[in-house]
Design a protein around this motif. Structure first.
Motif, short mmCIF file in Angstrom:
data_model
loop_
_atom_site.label_atom_id
_atom_site.label_comp_id
_atom_site.label_asym_id
_atom_site.label_seq_id
_atom_site.Cartn_x
_atom_site.Cartn_y
_atom_site.Cartn_z
N UNK A 88 50.04 9.19 -7.73
CA UNK A 88 50.69 10.30 -7.04
C UNK A 88 50.47 10.23 -5.53
N UNK A 89 49.32 9.74 -5.11
CA UNK A 89 49.01 9.66 -3.69
C UNK A 89 50.01 8.77 -2.97
N UNK A 94 54.71 8.24 0.68
CA UNK A 94 56.08 7.77 0.93
C UNK A 94 57.02 8.94 1.18
N UNK A 95 56.84 10.01 0.42
CA UNK A 95 57.67 11.20 0.59
C UNK A 95 57.48 11.82 1.97
N UNK A 104 65.89 12.87 4.21
CA UNK A 104 65.70 13.69 3.03
C UNK A 104 66.18 13.02 1.76
N UNK A 105 67.29 12.27 1.83
CA UNK A 105 67.81 11.59 0.65
C UNK A 105 66.85 10.52 0.14
N UNK A 106 66.14 9.88 1.06
CA UNK A 106 65.16 8.88 0.65
C UNK A 106 63.86 9.53 0.19
N UNK A 111 59.55 12.31 -3.91
CA UNK A 111 59.00 13.62 -4.24
C UNK A 111 59.06 13.91 -5.73
N UNK A 112 60.16 13.50 -6.37
CA UNK A 112 60.28 13.70 -7.82
C UNK A 112 59.24 12.87 -8.57
N UNK A 113 59.06 11.62 -8.14
CA UNK A 113 58.05 10.77 -8.77
C UNK A 113 56.66 11.32 -8.56
N UNK A 114 56.40 11.87 -7.36
CA UNK A 114 55.09 12.47 -7.10
C UNK A 114 54.85 13.67 -8.01
N UNK A 115 55.89 14.50 -8.19
CA UNK A 115 55.76 15.65 -9.09
C UNK A 115 55.48 15.20 -10.52
N UNK A 116 56.15 14.15 -10.96
CA UNK A 116 55.92 13.64 -12.31
C UNK A 116 54.49 13.13 -12.49
#
Length: 211
Positions: A88-89, A94-95, A104-106, A111-116
């Motif tokens: 997650x780090x 990267x986010x 923001x598109x990148x 951000x979604x992967x970090x949340x997962x």
């Protein structure tokens, strides 16, 4: 839930238009909005492609790694409950790097992967963890050095000076980010204090003795 809200808004709009006899105006506005949306998207493509290319160059040259390394102490402070070597780090770094560059598109996929990944550390899968709330707050009010999307929109609408918003955007996003961090710290402390506070014992009245 969001889909239901949007559907309700559309249905309510059409119902009121039909009742007031303005259904033709709604239809015209819908087609004009769709046309404007396509035009704006075409105008954004060139600028976004340019900055995505710059992002790739920055990634290949190691610039993003240097930015991520510089942000690492900040991430450790903001996410103290996430293990240092957790995946997650990397996604969070990267986010944040993409958000700094106004991409923001990148930043969204990271951000979604970090949340997962943060969800895997969450003991209660039905409630967002403090780390997930912190990441959401930072994404909502992220410091932006280059507001790429806004600049692209201003260029698309023939702004005389599309980049003049850089300074004010930087100040506004910095203030918003500080407010988000302070609110997040306060909520963390309040929740920690609430969890440590023992529940009050209820005082039961003694039964009266009847003679």
């Amino acid at each position: 839930m969001i889909n239901a809200i949007w559907l309700a808004l559309i249905v309510i709009g059409f119902v009121f238009a039909a009742v007031s006899g303005n259904i033709e105006s709604v239809t015209t506005a819908a087609f004009d909005g769709a046309k404007t949306g396509v035009t704006v998207c075409f105008g954004l493509i060139s600028v976004l492609v340019f900055w995505m290319g710059m992002m790739r160059i920055a990634e290949d040259s190691g610039l993003l790694k240097k930015i991520a390394k510089a942000l690492n102490p900040i991430v450790r402070f903001l996410f103290p409950d996430v293990p240092r070597d957790h995946p997650a780090i990397g996604y969070i770094l990267s986010n944040m790097s993409a958000n700094l560059l106004g991409l923001g598109n990148a930043a969204t996929p990271m951000g979604i992967k970090a949340m997962q990944e943060l969800q895997t550390l969450n003991p209660d899968k039905e409630v967002a963890s403090p780390a997930m709330c912190t990441l959401l707050a930072l994404n909502t009010a992220s410091v932006t050095l280059i507001p790429t999307t806004l600049i692209a929109i201003r260029i698309n609408y023939n702004s005389a000076s599309p980049t003049e918003i850089v300074g004010t955007t930087l100040v506004a996003t910095a203030i918003a980010t500080m407010a988000a961090i302070l609110a997040d710290r306060w909520c963390r402390r309040w929740n920690l204090h609430r969890d440590r506070t023992p529940p009050r014992k209820s005082i039961s009245s003694k039964p009266s003795l009847k003679g």
